[in-house]
Design a protein around this motif. Structure first.
Motif, short mmCIF file in Angstrom:
data_model
loop_
_atom_site.label_atom_id
_atom_site.label_comp_id
_atom_site.label_asym_id
_atom_site.label_seq_id
_atom_site.Cartn_x
_atom_site.Cartn_y
_atom_site.Cartn_z
N ILE A 127 -1.49 7.28 3.75
CA ILE A 127 -1.83 6.75 2.44
C ILE A 127 -2.95 7.62 1.85
O ILE A 127 -4.00 7.77 2.47
CB ILE A 127 -2.35 5.29 2.54
CG1 ILE A 127 -1.35 4.39 3.28
CG2 ILE A 127 -2.75 4.75 1.17
CD1 ILE A 127 -0.05 4.17 2.58
N TRP A 162 -4.04 2.85 7.32
CA TRP A 162 -3.67 3.62 6.12
C TRP A 162 -3.62 5.11 6.44
O TRP A 162 -2.79 5.84 5.92
CB TRP A 162 -4.62 3.34 4.95
CG TRP A 162 -4.69 1.92 4.47
CD1 TRP A 162 -5.70 1.36 3.75
CD2 TRP A 162 -3.71 0.86 4.63
NE1 TRP A 162 -5.41 0.04 3.47
CE2 TRP A 162 -4.21 -0.29 4.00
CE3 TRP A 162 -2.46 0.78 5.25
CZ2 TRP A 162 -3.51 -1.51 3.95
CZ3 TRP A 162 -1.77 -0.43 5.23
CH2 TRP A 162 -2.29 -1.55 4.59
N ASP A 199 1.15 4.11 -2.86
CA ASP A 199 0.99 5.51 -2.49
C ASP A 199 2.18 6.34 -3.01
O ASP A 199 2.00 7.44 -3.51
CB ASP A 199 0.88 5.63 -0.96
CG ASP A 199 0.60 7.05 -0.51
OD1 ASP A 199 -0.43 7.61 -0.96
OD2 ASP A 199 1.40 7.61 0.27
N THR A 204 0.83 -1.20 0.00
CA THR A 204 0.00 0.00 0.00
C THR A 204 0.87 1.26 0.00
O THR A 204 0.57 2.24 -0.70
CB THR A 204 -0.95 -0.02 1.22
OG1 THR A 204 -1.47 -1.35 1.35
CG2 THR A 204 -2.09 0.94 1.05
#
Ligand code: MSP
Length: 494
Positions: free
Chosen positions: A87, A82, A30, A26
């Motif tokens: 993110i 996140w 990003d 993730t």
């Protein structure tokens, strides 16, 4: 450049506790998304959760909850992580959302109408852990857990029909599966005859899934459901303009564990729907602890929250991006994290800001000296200016080629050269005898540091913004600032 850039992560099983492995994919997505945004590209970054299937149902039953209540309770663990990891996704899908479910049903109906789905009785080996039927050979590999023999009537997708077309496609599109060794692995896999894919589960055995629109006794196999998120969210069969704008995806970022489902299941599904394939499926390696994959079932996971809380989010993002050579496995250890933090961030990057800021404050009244054209720059300065001049394009092209660690190295090379430049030129001495030259050195160093901070910002959004703020206040004054990355004393480690 100004292109569109659509990037996805796998949608994670909501039942798992998110660990460094999930965080890595993730963060990487990003970072790529931020790089593309900063280059002026229009970005759509999609991530989310995979919420159907047997494991979720079983876990919910154990807690005496409905599966929906169970997943609603678990989803925030990912969403909150996140947020803590900074993110910036553009959409977050949960496969239990109606906007996704209705498209999965529409896709099933479409594929069924086209004759690519049929019903058949099948007896075979089934891995409960992987939630799919496996072949004898796969079973012999010993990689599958909870294997049972199951005999039942199910719906099948004619995957085998597209085998030749897929091989040809992979051969003709070298950028489709990356890195190259994964492409070869898939071509190798496709040398064996490809079976058809079982895409249903009878409700009598497992009812936590999306109902098959043409047979109410069945739900959809979890992978057939999950993969469709990549098109359901950007508007397939619901928002034609949006879909036309974003599809095909520029990159599906995945771990190497889910290569076959993406390269084979997904591609053949797209062939059946007569849709273009994603431009690139990029499979990165695993984070290991010792020799083992980090995974919940092995009980060796590192909880990202623990290290973020202790050392800050940007240092963790930097370490993960700098340490893994994309496509290969990497070892995660606190020792190597601390080494990377202290060498690159404390001694190099943070120290450069300290020196530049400190010297300008002490010897030049806190005003960043303006850049001047004369006298002509000396050799060492020329070299630095040349490096700064080409770095932007170099970093963009490395990032576009998924060489994130090399992009970071090239930025850190500039930081290293700037530190050396300051040591060689000793502007604190020059300030006593030749104030013009001292100013010259510091203005070049400040300019170089600002360039490095802007290029590192997709990786370390907060810390780099601090550097930018210190160096570019409208009145030209250095802003006071705390140490960027205080050294981690080894005794303090957890
Ligand atoms: N739900 C499926 C994906 C469906 S996508 C349409 C799934 N979920 S998962 O929760 O198991 O997440 C798998 C992904 O997490 C891997 O592909 C990888 O991106 C990441 N990682 C999980 N453990 C990992 C490591 N130890 N190291 C690096 N990444 C790994 O599969």
């Amino acid at each position: 450049m100004n292109k569109k850039f659509y990037i996805t992560t796998p949608i994670y099983y909501v039942n798992d506790s998110p660990h460094i492995g999930h965080a890595y994919t993730t963060i990487l997505a990003d970072v790529l998304a931020r790089f593309h945004r900063s280059a002026g590209d229009e970005v759509f970054f999609l991530t989310g959760l995979d919420e159907h299937g047997q494991k979720v149902k079983q876990a919910a039953e154990k807690r005496s909850l409905t599966p929906q209540a169970h997943v609603d309770e678990l989803a925030p663990r990912f969403i909150n992580l996140w947020e803590k990891l900074d993110i910036r996704y553009d959409d977050f899908v949960r496969t239990t959302q109606q906007r996704h479910k209705s498209i999965v049903q529409a896709v099933l109906q479409k594929v069924y109408n086209s004759g690519d789905i049929y019903i058949d009785e099948y007896e075979g080996l089934y891995s409960v852990a992987e939630e799919r039927f496996i072949t004898e050979t796969e079973n012999e590999s010993g990689q599958f857990r909870d294997v049972k023999t199951i005999k039942e009537k199910n719906y099948f997708f004619k995957m085998s029909k597209y085998q030749e077309r897929l091989v040809k496609y992979i051969e003709e599109h070298p950028e489709f599966i990356q890195p190259e060794h994964r492409r070869n692995e898939m071509l190798g896999f496709l040398r064996q005859p490809l079976g058809d894919l079982c895409i249903s589960r009878p409700k009598s055995r497992m009812d936590w899934g999306i109902e098959i629109p043409f047979d109410k006794e069945y739900v959809t196999y979890v992978w057939f459901d999950a993969l469709i998120n990549y098109i359901s969210i950007p508007g397939y069969l619901s928002d034609e303009n949006k879909f036309k704008k974003w599809w095909p995806a520029d990159v599906h970022l995945i771990g190497k564990d889910i290569l076959t489902t993406h390269c084979v299941y997904w591609s053949t599904m797209l062939f059946s729907l007569e849709l273009p394939l994603p431009k690139t499926i990029f499979a990165h390696g695993w984070w290991l602890t010792g020799h083992d994959k980090m995974s919940k079932s092995l009980g060796n996971v590192v909880n990202p929250l623990d290290i973020i809380e202790q050392y800050g989010v940007d240092a963790v993002r930097f370490y993960l991006m700098r340490e893994m050579i994309l496509g290969h496995d990497s070892n995660f250890s606190l020792d190597s994290f601390i080494r990377c933090h202290n060498d690159d961030l404390a001694n190099d990057f943070g120290n450069l800001l300290n020196r530049v800021g400190g010297l300008i404050t002490k010897n030049h009244g806190g005003m960043i000296p303006p850049r001047s054209e004369s006298p002509a720059p000396a050799e060492q300065e020329q070299e630095i200016l040349a490096l700064i001049g080409k770095l932007d394009a170099q970093v963009y092209s490395l990032i576009s080629a998924f060489k994130v660690n090399e992009a970071m190295e090239s930025i850190m090379e500039l930081v290293g050269k700037l530190n050396k430049y300051i040591e060689d030129q000793a502007p604190w001495k020059l300030a006593k005898t030749d104030i013009v030259s001292a100013e010259r050195v510091l203005s070049t160093a400040a300019f170089g540091l600002l360039t490095a901070a802007k290029l590192l910002q997709p990786v370390m959004p907060l810390k780099c913004q601090q550097v930018i703020d210190v160096l570019s206040s409208p009145d030209g004054k250095i802003q006071p600032h705390p140490a960027l990355f205080p050294r981690i004393e080894v005794e303090k480690k957890v």
